[in-house]
Design an enzyme around this catalytic site. Structure first.
Site, PDB file in Angstrom:
ATOM      1  N   ASN A 170      20.003  -6.339  17.932  1.00 33.33           N
ATOM      2  CA  ASN A 170      19.497  -5.732  16.701  1.00 33.33           C
ATOM      3  C   ASN A 170      20.141  -6.475  15.533  1.00 33.33           C
ATOM      4  OD1 ASN A 170      18.864  -4.140  14.502  1.00 33.33           O
ATOM      5  ND2 ASN A 170      19.398  -2.204  15.464  1.00 33.33           N
ATOM      6  N   ARG A 184      15.122  -6.085  18.549  1.00 36.12           N
ATOM      7  CA  ARG A 184      14.538  -5.198  17.547  1.00 36.12           C
ATOM      8  C   ARG A 184      13.993  -6.061  16.411  1.00 36.12           C
ATOM      9  NH1 ARG A 184      17.169  -2.541  12.359  1.00 36.12           N
ATOM     10  NH2 ARG A 184      15.448  -1.187  11.747  1.00 36.12           N
ATOM     11  N   HIS A 198      11.383   1.696  10.955  1.00 32.83           N
ATOM     12  CA  HIS A 198      12.140   2.686  11.732  1.00 32.83           C
ATOM     13  C   HIS A 198      11.281   3.378  12.801  1.00 32.83           C
ATOM     14  CE1 HIS A 198      14.725   3.138   7.868  1.00 32.83           C
ATOM     15  NE2 HIS A 198      15.342   2.306   8.693  1.00 32.83           N
ATOM     16  N   GLU A 211      18.153   4.075  19.275  1.00 34.14           N
ATOM     17  CA  GLU A 211      17.172   2.989  19.255  1.00 34.14           C
ATOM     18  C   GLU A 211      17.422   1.976  20.357  1.00 34.14           C
ATOM     19  OE1 GLU A 211      15.781   1.878  14.942  1.00 34.14           O
ATOM     20  OE2 GLU A 211      17.904   2.404  14.847  1.00 34.14           O
TER      21      GLU A 211
END
Length: 404
Positions: free
Chosen positions: A7, A92, A181, A388
């Site tokens: 990420n 991500r 998001h 996440e």
């Protein structure tokens, strides 16, 4: 399957190594202040997750990732003895534009499209792409997947995603609402459904991802129907350093008055505004709340503005839902600040969102999914710990398994 989740942000790099069978976390790493003289990397291995701090001054984000992989391969406490044990990599990606409606394997056909999306999230997509390129060279045979923040919002209808601009800007430049998001909103919605013990397809939810960045999403029958972030993550709520939505004429007015460049204006809106800009102290809500409690007027105003903007957005989405069963609070502020939750819902009780102050302030409850509204609140208030990285790992696992 052992999945490395990457990420990458503008100045941070969050990584986890996850064994998807059993949802076991094997390693957590956080690299902060990349490019700053105080840049450091914390790495922690299961089962105790005791942190070791590494100085990474002068390293780029991809060099920091390379260093982490070196630690994974050589540290005697590492859960793996070779990088070949990493079976897949989940990245991500903030913006997928209209090219990507769901998670995808990264290959010679998809990567050029990823590059085209960099303009949609200029703070996040470029460093993520650089990490992907580095990993392609280092772990040649390891499949990589892109999991998009925007994918969950592809169900938003045209009446909500189109802007009232000449339509050629959509036709030629694909200017529309994309949101962000999405991985967090999808996860929070499902966890709320579990808390309520009802199928997500039967629920109307308003999910609030409130962290340094923030967005609110209307989730109707499990699908996103509108969200506060727009063409880029700058639109919507007041955030840590982002202005959120403002009169667009302010931008050109300031540029003319101060004779500043597009890049300078972009920096002001993305990095100098929001909670930091109003308080003059910090983008960290914990610091600002403390200062407000101690009588700092600018900090108090920043808190009041933040609360007001969140209340506005919740009310806006309440108006468009066929019904609202619950409001879901997640991410750093949403999960951890009982004070902010109390302030937010103090102004929403008349809409049937009635907080239970005792449930809201239970000591030791942080990290636990729970309902914090009174028992007979018409609309429930849920607190969900966002995850996440686990969601990205599981999506990567499913995609790789179905492809190879």
């Amino acid at each position: 399957m052992i999945v490395l989740v990457v990420n990458a942000g503008s100045s941070t790099l969050k990584c986890q190594l996850i064994q998807t069978d059993g949802k076991v976390r094997l390693m957590k790493a956080l690299t902060d202040k990349i490019g700053d003289k105080n840049a450091n990397m914390s790495v922690a291995f299961a089962p105790d997750f005791e942190e070791t701090i590494y100085d990474i001054e002068g390293l780029t984000i991809e060099q920091a990732l390379s260093k982490l992989l070196d630690i994974l391969a050589k540290d005697p406490n590492s859960p793996i003895s070779s990088l070949s044990e990493i079976e897949a990599i989940g990245n991500r990606i903030v913006a997928g534009g209209e090219y990507f409606r769901e998670s995808t394997l990264i290959d010679k056909d998809t990567f050029p499209k990823l590059k085209l999306c960099e303009k949609l999230a200029p703070l996040h997509n470029p460093p993520a792409d650089r990490c992907i390129e580095m990993l392609q060279k280092l772990l040649v045979d390891t499949p990589q997947c892109a999991v998009f923040d925007t994918a969950f919002h592809q169900s938003i209808p045209p009446k909500a995603y189109m802007y009232p601009l000449p339509k050629r800007y959509y036709d030629d430049y694909h200017i529309r609402r994309y949101g962000a998001h999405g991985t967090s909103h999808r996860y929070a919605a499902q966890q709320a459904a579990n808390l309520l013990e009802r199928p997500i397809d039967d629920l109307g939810l308003i999910t609030c991802h409130l962290g340094s960045g923030g967005s609110i999403t209307a989730v109707n029958h499990g699908k996103s129907i509108d969200t506060t972030m727009g063409f880029t993550p700058l639109e919507g709520l007041m955030m840590g350093t982002r202005s959120g939505s403002i009169d667009p004429a302010i931008v050109t007015y300031i540029m003319r008055r101060d004779n500043i460049s597009f890049d300078e204006m972009d920096r002001i809106l993305n990095k100098d505004s929001g909670i930091l800009g109003i308080s003059g102290l910090s983008s960290d809500m914990r610091v600002v709340l403390k200062a407000a409690d101690e009588g700092n007027k600018d900090a108090k105003l920043a808190v009041e503005m933040y609360v007001y903007k969140v209340q506005q957005a919740i009310g806006q989405f309440y108006a468009i839902m066929t019904r609202t069963d619950a409001v879901v609070m997640t991410a750093g502020i949403g999960e951890n600040s009982s004070e902010l939750r109390e302030l937010i819902f103090a102004g929403l009780a008349h809409m049937g969102m009635i907080l239970d102050k005792d449930k809201n302030n239970v000591v030791g409850a942080i990290g636990t999914n729970r309902i914090v509204s009174i028992d007979d609140s018409p609309i429930k208030i849920c607190v969900v710990t966002t995850d996440e990285e686990m969601r990205i790992a599981r999506e990567t696992d499913a995609l790789v398994e179905s492809t190879f």
